[in-house]
Design an enzyme around this catalytic site. Structure first.
Site, mmCIF file in Angstrom:
data_model
loop_
_atom_site.group_PDB
_atom_site.id
_atom_site.type_symbol
_atom_site.label_atom_id
_atom_site.label_comp_id
_atom_site.label_asym_id
_atom_site.label_seq_id
_atom_site.Cartn_x
_atom_site.Cartn_y
_atom_site.Cartn_z
ATOM 1 N N HIS A 257 0.992 -1.188 -0.174
ATOM 2 C CA HIS A 257 -0.133 0.021 0.155
ATOM 3 C C HIS A 257 1.057 0.993 0.160
ATOM 4 O O HIS A 257 1.794 1.369 0.560
ATOM 5 C CB HIS A 257 -0.771 0.085 1.375
ATOM 6 C CG HIS A 257 -1.870 1.223 1.325
ATOM 7 N ND1 HIS A 257 -1.460 1.852 2.565
ATOM 8 C CD2 HIS A 257 -2.808 1.936 0.515
ATOM 9 C CE1 HIS A 257 -2.580 2.905 2.413
ATOM 10 N NE2 HIS A 257 -3.750 2.904 1.245
ATOM 11 N N ASP B 12 -5.183 3.874 -4.989
ATOM 12 C CA ASP B 12 -5.081 4.013 -3.689
ATOM 13 C C ASP B 12 -6.100 4.146 -3.184
ATOM 14 O O ASP B 12 -6.402 6.619 -3.383
ATOM 15 C CB ASP B 12 -4.105 4.539 -3.117
ATOM 16 C CG ASP B 12 -3.280 5.119 -1.607
ATOM 17 O OD1 ASP B 12 -4.453 4.597 -0.883
ATOM 18 O OD2 ASP B 12 -3.146 5.323 -0.902
ATOM 19 N N TYR C 49 11.078 13.550 -12.706
ATOM 20 C CA TYR C 49 12.411 12.733 -12.649
ATOM 21 C C TYR C 49 12.366 12.547 -11.092
ATOM 22 O O TYR C 49 12.551 11.443 -10.888
ATOM 23 C CB TYR C 49 13.255 12.955 -13.340
ATOM 24 C CG TYR C 49 12.575 13.350 -14.885
ATOM 25 C CD1 TYR C 49 12.782 12.239 -15.781
ATOM 26 C CD2 TYR C 49 12.947 14.226 -15.564
ATOM 27 C CE1 TYR C 49 12.343 12.205 -16.818
ATOM 28 C CE2 TYR C 49 13.133 14.807 -17.350
ATOM 29 C CZ TYR C 49 12.545 13.571 -17.662
ATOM 30 O OH TYR C 49 13.010 13.881 -18.956
#
Length: 141
Positions: A22, A64, A111
Site C-alpha cells: 500500500h 490507492d 524525474y
C-alpha cells in the site's frame, strides 16, 4: 499462462505488482523516458504501448483510495505546444476502475519522484508526455 491474467503482463511484472505494498508507486514509462538511469528495478515491456499495459495492470492493481491523487502524469513543459491526446485515453481507462483525481507533476519533479518509485516499466510508447505513476491501494475483500 494462467486464466484471467492479461498476457501482456510478464511473470516478472506480476511478481513486482504482488511485491508492492500500500502506497508504493510504479511508473509506466514511454519510450523516451530515461528509465534505466532512474531505478534499480527496471522491467522491460518492449513492443507495447502504455494504454494497453495500463488496462492490464489496472485489471489486477488497486489504486490507492486513501490518496487524493493516486495517479500522476508528467506535466507538459510550459510553452510546449505538443498535443497530449493519450491523457484522455488514460482517463477513460482509469475511470473504468475508479474516479480519482489525476495529478500533473512538473517534468524534473517527476524525474526526482521516479528515483523513489518501487519499479519502472519501460515501454515502446511513442506518444510524448505518456509517463504515468500509479500508487497502489489495498484489497479489502
Amino acid at each position: 499462462m494462467l486464466k484471467g491474467i492479461p498476457s501482456i503482463l510478464s511473470p516478472e511484472l506480476l511478481k513486482v505488482l504482488m511485491e508492492m505494498g500500500h502506497g508504493d508507486e510504479i511508473i509506466l514509462a514511454d519510450g523516451n523516458f530515461p528509465a534505466a538511469s532512474h531505478t534499480n528495478r527496471l522491467l522491460r515491456c518492449d513492443g507495447h504501448g502504455v494504454p494497453e499495459l495500463l488496462e492490464a495492470v489496472l485489471s489486477l492493481f488497486p489504486l490507492d483510495t486513501y490518496s487524493e491523487q493516486p495517479v500522476a502524469l508528467m506535466a507538459k513543459v510550459p510553452g510546449d505546444k505538443v498535443e497530449t491526446p493519450i491523457w484522455a485515453t488514460y482517463e477513460d481507462i482509469i475511470r473504468t476502475h475508479m474516479q480519482p483525481q489525476i495529478e500533473h507533476v512538473e517534468r524534473f519533479a517527476f524525474y526526482e519522484r521516479a528515483k523513489k518509485v518501487y519499479a519502472i516499466v519501460a515501454t515502446s510508447e511513442k506518444a510524448l508526455y505518456a509517463n504515468i505513476i500509479l500508487k497502489k491501494g489495498v484489497i479489502s475483500e
